[in-house]
Scaffold this active site. Structure first.
Site, PDB file in Angstrom:
ATOM      1  N   ASN A   1       8.968   4.975 -31.703  1.00  0.00           N
ATOM      2  CA  ASN A   1       9.107   3.840 -32.626  1.00  0.00           C
ATOM      3  C   ASN A   1       8.816   4.335 -34.046  1.00  0.00           C
ATOM      4  O   ASN A   1       7.681   4.685 -34.361  1.00  0.00           O
ATOM      5  CB  ASN A   1       8.119   2.744 -32.211  1.00  0.00           C
ATOM      6  CG  ASN A   1       8.221   1.507 -33.093  1.00  0.00           C
ATOM      7  OD1 ASN A   1       8.836   1.531 -34.160  1.00  0.00           O
ATOM      8  ND2 ASN A   1       7.606   0.426 -32.645  1.00  0.00           N
TER       9      ASN A   1
ATOM     10  N   CYS B   1       8.849  -3.339 -39.099  1.00  0.00           N
ATOM     11  CA  CYS B   1       9.980  -2.756 -38.355  1.00  0.00           C
ATOM     12  C   CYS B   1      11.311  -3.429 -38.683  1.00  0.00           C
ATOM     13  O   CYS B   1      12.374  -2.897 -38.375  1.00  0.00           O
ATOM     14  CB  CYS B   1       9.718  -2.823 -36.859  1.00  0.00           C
ATOM     15  SG  CYS B   1       8.216  -1.963 -36.409  1.00  0.00           S
TER      16      CYS B   1
ATOM     17  N   HIS C   1      16.492  -2.012 -33.406  1.00  0.00           N
ATOM     18  CA  HIS C   1      15.230  -1.318 -33.665  1.00  0.00           C
ATOM     19  C   HIS C   1      14.759  -0.704 -32.353  1.00  0.00           C
ATOM     20  O   HIS C   1      14.815  -1.341 -31.299  1.00  0.00           O
ATOM     21  CB  HIS C   1      14.205  -2.324 -34.200  1.00  0.00           C
ATOM     22  CG  HIS C   1      12.812  -1.783 -34.233  1.00  0.00           C
ATOM     23  ND1 HIS C   1      12.517  -0.536 -34.747  1.00  0.00           N
ATOM     24  CD2 HIS C   1      11.635  -2.303 -33.808  1.00  0.00           C
ATOM     25  CE1 HIS C   1      11.218  -0.324 -34.639  1.00  0.00           C
ATOM     26  NE2 HIS C   1      10.659  -1.380 -34.065  1.00  0.00           N
TER      27      HIS C   1
END
Ligand code: UT7
Length: 329
Positions: free
Chosen positions: A286, A116, A256
């Site tokens: 996500n 990520c 993020h």
């Protein structure tokens, strides 16, 4: 303020597949509720690839959109850096598939895997390559097809992930705008909190490995949450320290998008009010390395980011990996 910036973003693009998976859809698949997902994560819908859609298709769409907004042709790109953990195949790199799809015939192309935090790592690398005089026009992409490595019988993870891609075109700075500083860090000792056991050479694919679900994401959510809050807060502080900027100068935090509560905690660490924090987790879930460039592109196109704005980008992911960037846009 650093004396001079080395590189700057001159165009952004993003793409998400058409199909949508809502919280209500998930209620029919696993033991969960719309209320739980909203309260614990902030998510409402996520995008899911169709059967014939690959990571490189999403990435190519995002790249073409970024090139159009930068006013460059694909042939003018000399380096493609694609951050992903869900590439099209074992090898070659997904960046090479993207190169073919967009016709970037003069570029070197590579993938990097920092989960990520991948887009921050890729941006940092692009900045360094430009500073070293080794590249002039770099396409930085974050692209993921997480829904193909998600176990839809595991409510701990399946409500979280979505597919998408975002891209940015990075060129030498004009001396006024650009990347002011970056920070990257990892701690490989924590690799067992968020991982896929299979899909590599350690557990070669077999009937047994598939039956055991070793090709799916596993996450110790609560543990990861604690580390994410700390590392993202540290990263935001660190990039301000490196660049000598203060939180008062920050126009927008682009974090993020893993969990609304983590984003809010990060903003609190550097004392940023809610109106200086960009959130689109409700629309995408996500999307790992794609989440920051997806958010960046949306913020640019919606007018939320104006020329001259100071942005702080922050990410955290499997590895663990984390990092940040400060950008005068
Ligand atoms: O992308 C990079 C890294 N990833 C992250 O940063 C993600 C970090 N982790 C998180 O965002 C959160 O930990 C989650 C969203 C994954 C989970 O939220 P949480 O508030 O930490 O929940 P929890 O794991 O502590 O679980 C609380 C309860 C448990 O039930 P009991 O044991 O209290 O009875 C879970 O079984 O919630 C239950 N639960 C669910 N309930 C309904 C877990 N998943 C679900 C679900 N629906 N989907």
């Amino acid at each position: 303020m650093p004396d001079k910036t080395r590189s700057m973003i001159i165009g952004t693009g993003s793409y998400a597949p058409e199909k949508i998976l809502t919280n209500q859809d998930l209620e029919k698949i696993v033991d969960t509720t719309d209320e739980w997902i909203r309260e614990r994560t902030g998510m409402q819908v996520r995008h899911v690839v169709g059967p014939d859609e690959q990571n490189s298709d999403l990435a190519a769409h995002a790249a073409q959109s970024a090139l159009a907004s930068a006013g460059l042709s694909a042939a003018e790109i000399d380096l493609i850096i694609l951050a992903t953990v869900t590439g099209d195949s074992g090898f070659p790199s997904t960046a090479c598939f993207v190169q073919e799809k967009i016709g970037a015939v003069n570029a070197a192309a590579m993938d990097i895997g920092a989960a990520c935090a991948g887009f921050i790592y890729a941006l940092d690398l692009a900045d360094s390559q430009i500073a070293a005089g080794k590249a002039k026009r770099v396409l930085v992409i974050g692209s993921e097809v997480l829904t193909r490595i998600t176990d839809y019988s595991d409510r701990n993870t399946c409500v979280l992930f979505g597919d998408g891609a975002g891209a940015a075109v990075v060129v030498p700075s004009d001396g006024k705008r650009g990347i002011l500083g970056t920070f990257t860090k990892s701690d490989g000792r924590l690799n067992q909190l968020l991982y896929i056991e299979g899909l590599g050479t350690r557990v070669p694919p077999s009937h047994e490995s598939v039956d055991a679900g070793q090709h799916f994401v596993k996450m110790a959510g609560r543990e990861v949450f604690k580390y994410a809050v700390k590392a993202m807060g540290d990263s935001a502080e660190e990039v301000l320290r490196i660049t000598g900027l203060t939180n008062k100068e920050v126009d927008l935090l682009i974090s993020h998008q893993a969990n609304l509560r983590i984003i809010e905690a990060t903003a609190r660490r550097i004392n940023l009010p809610a109106d200086r924090v960009f959130i689109n987790i409700e629309k995408y879930g996500n999307t790992s390395s794609a989440s920051i460039p997806l958010a960046l592109d949306e913020a640019v196109r919606s007018g939320r980011i104006k020329p001259g704005d100071l942005l702080v980008l922050v990410a955290f992911g499997a590895g663990f990996t984390w990092g940040s960037a400060a950008i005068r846009y």
